[in-house]
Design a protein around this motif. Structure first.
Motif, mmCIF file in Angstrom:
data_model
loop_
_atom_site.group_PDB
_atom_site.id
_atom_site.type_symbol
_atom_site.label_atom_id
_atom_site.label_comp_id
_atom_site.label_asym_id
_atom_site.label_seq_id
_atom_site.Cartn_x
_atom_site.Cartn_y
_atom_site.Cartn_z
ATOM 1 N N THR A 123 0.841 -1.201 0.000
ATOM 2 C CA THR A 123 0.000 0.000 0.000
ATOM 3 C C THR A 123 0.876 1.250 0.000
ATOM 4 O OG1 THR A 123 -0.061 0.035 2.413
ATOM 5 C CG2 THR A 123 -1.935 -1.003 1.311
ATOM 6 N N VAL A 124 0.228 2.376 -0.287
ATOM 7 C CA VAL A 124 0.890 3.666 -0.211
ATOM 8 C C VAL A 124 1.326 3.933 1.238
ATOM 9 C CG1 VAL A 124 0.481 6.136 -0.484
ATOM 10 C CG2 VAL A 124 -0.475 4.530 -2.135
ATOM 11 N N GLU A 125 0.473 3.537 2.174
ATOM 12 C CA GLU A 125 0.737 3.787 3.592
ATOM 13 C C GLU A 125 1.958 3.019 4.102
ATOM 14 O OE1 GLU A 125 -2.120 3.145 2.257
ATOM 15 O OE2 GLU A 125 -3.203 5.000 2.639
ATOM 16 N N ALA A 126 2.273 1.921 3.446
ATOM 17 C CA ALA A 126 3.345 1.058 3.937
ATOM 18 C C ALA A 126 4.674 1.815 4.047
ATOM 19 C CB ALA A 126 3.490 -0.157 3.029
ATOM 20 N N ASP A 127 4.921 2.739 3.115
ATOM 21 C CA ASP A 127 6.178 3.485 3.135
ATOM 22 C C ASP A 127 6.371 4.233 4.444
ATOM 23 O OD1 ASP A 127 7.293 2.762 0.821
ATOM 24 O OD2 ASP A 127 6.619 4.516 -0.345
ATOM 25 N N ALA A 128 5.330 4.955 4.857
ATOM 26 C CA ALA A 128 5.416 5.745 6.081
ATOM 27 C C ALA A 128 5.643 4.841 7.287
ATOM 28 C CB ALA A 128 4.138 6.561 6.266
ATOM 29 N N VAL A 129 4.914 3.718 7.320
ATOM 30 C CA VAL A 129 5.041 2.799 8.460
ATOM 31 C C VAL A 129 6.436 2.181 8.482
ATOM 32 C CG1 VAL A 129 4.135 0.690 9.499
ATOM 33 C CG2 VAL A 129 2.567 2.351 8.497
ATOM 34 N N ASP A 130 6.918 1.784 7.295
ATOM 35 C CA ASP A 130 8.234 1.162 7.236
ATOM 36 C C ASP A 130 9.348 2.137 7.613
ATOM 37 O OD1 ASP A 130 6.991 -1.117 6.575
ATOM 38 O OD2 ASP A 130 7.713 -1.251 4.512
ATOM 39 N N ASN A 131 9.188 3.398 7.201
ATOM 40 C CA ASN A 131 10.202 4.386 7.585
ATOM 41 C C ASN A 131 10.225 4.600 9.088
ATOM 42 O OD1 ASN A 131 11.283 4.850 5.087
ATOM 43 N ND2 ASN A 131 9.793 6.439 4.580
ATOM 44 N N LEU A 132 9.051 4.626 9.707
ATOM 45 C CA LEU A 132 8.986 4.748 11.158
ATOM 46 C C LEU A 132 9.655 3.533 11.817
ATOM 47 C CD1 LEU A 132 7.926 6.101 13.751
ATOM 48 C CD2 LEU A 132 5.771 4.888 13.421
ATOM 49 N N PHE A 133 9.391 2.369 11.228
ATOM 50 C CA PHE A 133 9.996 1.142 11.741
ATOM 51 C C PHE A 133 11.524 1.217 11.653
ATOM 52 C CE2 PHE A 133 11.519 -3.236 10.915
ATOM 53 C CZ PHE A 133 11.121 -3.832 12.095
ATOM 54 N N ARG A 134 12.033 1.716 10.527
ATOM 55 C CA ARG A 134 13.486 1.840 10.347
ATOM 56 C C ARG A 134 14.073 2.765 11.416
ATOM 57 N NH1 ARG A 134 11.816 2.261 4.739
ATOM 58 N NH2 ARG A 134 12.431 0.343 3.704
ATOM 59 N N PHE A 135 13.400 3.870 11.619
ATOM 60 C CA PHE A 135 13.838 4.865 12.587
ATOM 61 C C PHE A 135 13.919 4.240 13.997
ATOM 62 C CE2 PHE A 135 12.690 8.609 15.299
ATOM 63 C CZ PHE A 135 13.725 9.450 14.927
ATOM 64 N N MET A 136 12.849 3.535 14.381
ATOM 65 C CA MET A 136 12.819 2.933 15.718
ATOM 66 C C MET A 136 13.836 1.809 15.844
ATOM 67 S SD MET A 136 8.944 2.937 17.079
ATOM 68 C CE MET A 136 8.216 1.877 15.890
ATOM 69 N N LEU A 137 13.954 1.033 14.773
ATOM 70 C CA LEU A 137 14.883 -0.093 14.816
ATOM 71 C C LEU A 137 16.323 0.415 14.911
ATOM 72 C CD1 LEU A 137 14.684 -3.205 14.620
ATOM 73 C CD2 LEU A 137 15.342 -2.966 12.238
ATOM 74 N N GLY A 138 16.626 1.512 14.206
ATOM 75 C CA GLY A 138 17.964 2.100 14.261
ATOM 76 C C GLY A 138 18.315 2.539 15.683
ATOM 77 N N PHE A 139 17.425 3.320 16.288
ATOM 78 C CA PHE A 139 17.669 3.756 17.667
ATOM 79 C C PHE A 139 17.722 2.574 18.621
ATOM 80 C CE2 PHE A 139 16.499 8.131 16.490
ATOM 81 C CZ PHE A 139 17.515 8.781 17.158
ATOM 82 N N GLY A 140 16.793 1.651 18.415
ATOM 83 C CA GLY A 140 16.738 0.472 19.285
ATOM 84 C C GLY A 140 18.035 -0.314 19.219
ATOM 85 N N ILE B 51 14.843 11.597 22.365
ATOM 86 C CA ILE B 51 14.507 10.473 21.485
ATOM 87 C C ILE B 51 13.011 10.150 21.568
ATOM 88 C CG2 ILE B 51 14.876 8.006 21.061
ATOM 89 C CD1 ILE B 51 17.744 8.361 22.014
ATOM 90 N N VAL B 52 12.495 10.050 22.801
ATOM 91 C CA VAL B 52 11.088 9.688 22.978
ATOM 92 C C VAL B 52 10.182 10.772 22.389
ATOM 93 C CG1 VAL B 52 9.270 9.317 24.697
ATOM 94 C CG2 VAL B 52 11.490 8.215 24.986
ATOM 95 N N PHE B 53 10.565 12.026 22.577
ATOM 96 C CA PHE B 53 9.779 13.135 22.050
ATOM 97 C C PHE B 53 9.746 13.083 20.519
ATOM 98 C CE2 PHE B 53 8.986 17.725 21.286
ATOM 99 C CZ PHE B 53 7.804 17.819 22.013
ATOM 100 N N ALA B 54 10.905 12.834 19.926
ATOM 101 C CA ALA B 54 10.972 12.759 18.466
ATOM 102 C C ALA B 54 10.119 11.594 17.962
ATOM 103 C CB ALA B 54 12.421 12.582 18.015
ATOM 104 N N LEU B 55 10.216 10.445 18.656
ATOM 105 C CA LEU B 55 9.429 9.280 18.252
ATOM 106 C C LEU B 55 7.937 9.557 18.344
ATOM 107 C CD1 LEU B 55 11.217 6.144 19.755
ATOM 108 C CD2 LEU B 55 10.712 6.625 17.365
ATOM 109 N N THR B 56 7.537 10.256 19.416
ATOM 110 C CA THR B 56 6.122 10.559 19.619
ATOM 111 C C THR B 56 5.585 11.412 18.471
ATOM 112 O OG1 THR B 56 6.564 10.595 21.975
ATOM 113 C CG2 THR B 56 4.458 11.509 21.256
ATOM 114 N N ILE B 57 6.316 12.471 18.167
ATOM 115 C CA ILE B 57 5.854 13.376 17.106
ATOM 116 C C ILE B 57 5.816 12.648 15.775
ATOM 117 C CG2 ILE B 57 6.418 15.515 15.859
ATOM 118 C CD1 ILE B 57 6.788 16.722 18.372
ATOM 119 N N TYR B 58 6.882 11.910 15.509
ATOM 120 C CA TYR B 58 6.991 11.199 14.239
ATOM 121 C C TYR B 58 5.862 10.172 14.107
ATOM 122 C CZ TYR B 58 9.344 8.633 10.454
ATOM 123 O OH TYR B 58 9.655 8.010 9.273
ATOM 124 N N SER B 59 5.664 9.341 15.142
ATOM 125 C CA SER B 59 4.637 8.299 14.989
ATOM 126 C C SER B 59 3.239 8.898 14.954
ATOM 127 C CB SER B 59 4.728 7.201 16.057
ATOM 128 O OG SER B 59 5.364 7.625 17.189
#
Ligand code: CUA
Length: 393
Positions: free
Chosen positions: A46-63, A113-121
């Motif tokens: 889906t079109v939405e998958a890109d946004a979700v996957d990018n968020l996943f990449r971001f969280m996985l990187g920090f994690g 980090i948590v603040f950035a994640l909150t806004i982003y997600s």
């Protein structure tokens, strides 16, 4: 008497090593973040998958970075001050009372980090759930234990179980309800998931963008209402639909497939569903006059209204040994119930008021109590007559 070691006797920090470690962790985290979605996520459709996957990449990187930091320190301290400690040293550690710099750093960095994640997600959530222009609505009903889909049409109620078909590059809004308990509609490849609750409509939006087409009729006849989830599962294409909320004994079987098609294929599909309705009308007429026709339509309705999700009935291709009593030989059993004029009478009552007589060994309240409103009277009559009719097996 033990000796208290002075802080200045401590080892000094090896800065080049720390910097080297941080650089290595950062590179690893960056790589894991960059490729993590490819490694760990299913195909995206889906079109939405890109946004979700990018968020996943971001969280996985920090994690990954935090994981490496914590694990390295655990192993380092376990080895340095565990296995490799000076076993003759019985002196106390230095009396350290707080370190403002460290405390400020370990508060501020995670807070950022948590603040950035909150806004982003939150932004991703808004983008993926907001209403789109020209979206097409499809009704979804969850019940123990299958999904059904209703496509908008002026003339007929176009319903089909287990199979969701959506046009490619078309904004879709699913309007979802449950007939019984809480389910959750999830298509991993679409990256969308939403609870489905009784008495309340929840929505799910997506725009599918990877064409699958419809299954070839030689593989599977999607219009066959007696099609089982297992048969659909065997197809090696189409996107998995799953229920993501533990909803009862057969929760794991509450699956289906989503197909993404062109506009022409979609119209073709709807026409196929309309043809079923026309055929049903013809069969209803015929069933009133002819036993074979009645049975054929009965089998269809048995599947359409989900009876086969819980009840065994060999004649209707339902081998389920599940939630409800087997309906094999029902015509004879039904006739033995006192207080009814006919087997039909007893069966009719048992469908619309399942708690009136509960078969021994089964608990009351399992079967939905609202079939009176879910099955139109003309279908209910045929279903009852079919269940009461003699069958070969
Ligand atoms: Cu429905 Cu799990």
């Amino acid at each position: 008497m033990s000796v208290v070691r002075k802080p200045e006797q401590n080892q000094t920090i090896n800065y080049p090593l720390v910097i080297a470690a941080i650089v290595v962790w950062t590179i690893i985290s960056f790589i894991v973040g960059l490729y993590g979605a490819e490694w760990f996520m299913p195909e995206a459709a889906t079109v939405e998958a890109d946004a979700v996957d990018n968020l996943f990449r971001f969280m996985l990187g920090f994690g990954t970075f935090i994981f490496l930091l914590v694990e390295t320190l655990i192993f380092y301290f376990a080895i340095r001050y565990g296995f490799m400690r000076d076993r003759n040293d019985e002196s106390d550690g230095p009396p350290v009372h707080g370190n403002n710099t460290v405390e400020i750093v370990w508060t501020i960095i995670p807070a950022i980090i948590v603040f950035a994640l909150t806004i982003y997600s939150f932004q991703v959530l808004i983008d993926t759930t907001e209403a789109k222009d020209g979206e097409r609505e499809i009704k979804v009903t969850g019940q123990q234990f299958f999904w059904s889909f209703e496509y908008p049409d002026e003339q007929y109620q176009l319903k089909i179980n287990h199979i969701l078909v959506v046009p490619e590059d078309q904004a879709i809004k699913l309007a979802m309800n449950s007939e019984d308990v809480i389910h959750a509609f999830w298509v991993p490849a679409f990256r969308v998931k939403q609870d489905v609750m009784p008495g309340r409509t929840s929505n799910l939006r997506f725009t599918a963008n990877k064409h699958t087409g419809l299954p070839d009729p030689s593989l599977i006849n999607i219009y066959d209402p007696t099609l089982t989830v297992d048969q659909i599962d065997e197809l090696d294409f189409g996107y998995e639909i799953v229920c993501a909320e533990l909803c009862g004994a057969l929760h794991g079987r509450m699956r289906g497939k989503a197909f993404v098609v062109t506009d022409e294929e979609y119209e073709e599909f709807l026409e196929g569903l309309r043809e079923i309705e026309r055929e049903k009308e013809r069969q209803r007429q015929e069933a009133l006059e002819n036993l074979d026709a009645l049975k054929e339509l009965g089998r269809t309705l048995f599947a359409t209204y989900g009876c086969n999700a819980c009840h065994q009935l060999t004649d209707a291709n339902s081998l389920n040994m599940g939630q409800g009593p087997s309906l094999n030989g029902l015509e004879e059993r039904a006739a033995t119930y006192p207080g009814y004029e006919s087997a039909e009478d007893y069966i009719h009552t048992s469908i619309i008021n399942p708690n009136a007589h509960v078969v021994e060994g089964y608990a009351p309240g399992i079967m939905p109590q609202n079939f009176a409103s879910r099955i139109p009277p003309e279908d209910l009559d045929i279903l009852v007559t079919y269940l009461a009719a003699p069958k070969d097996n």
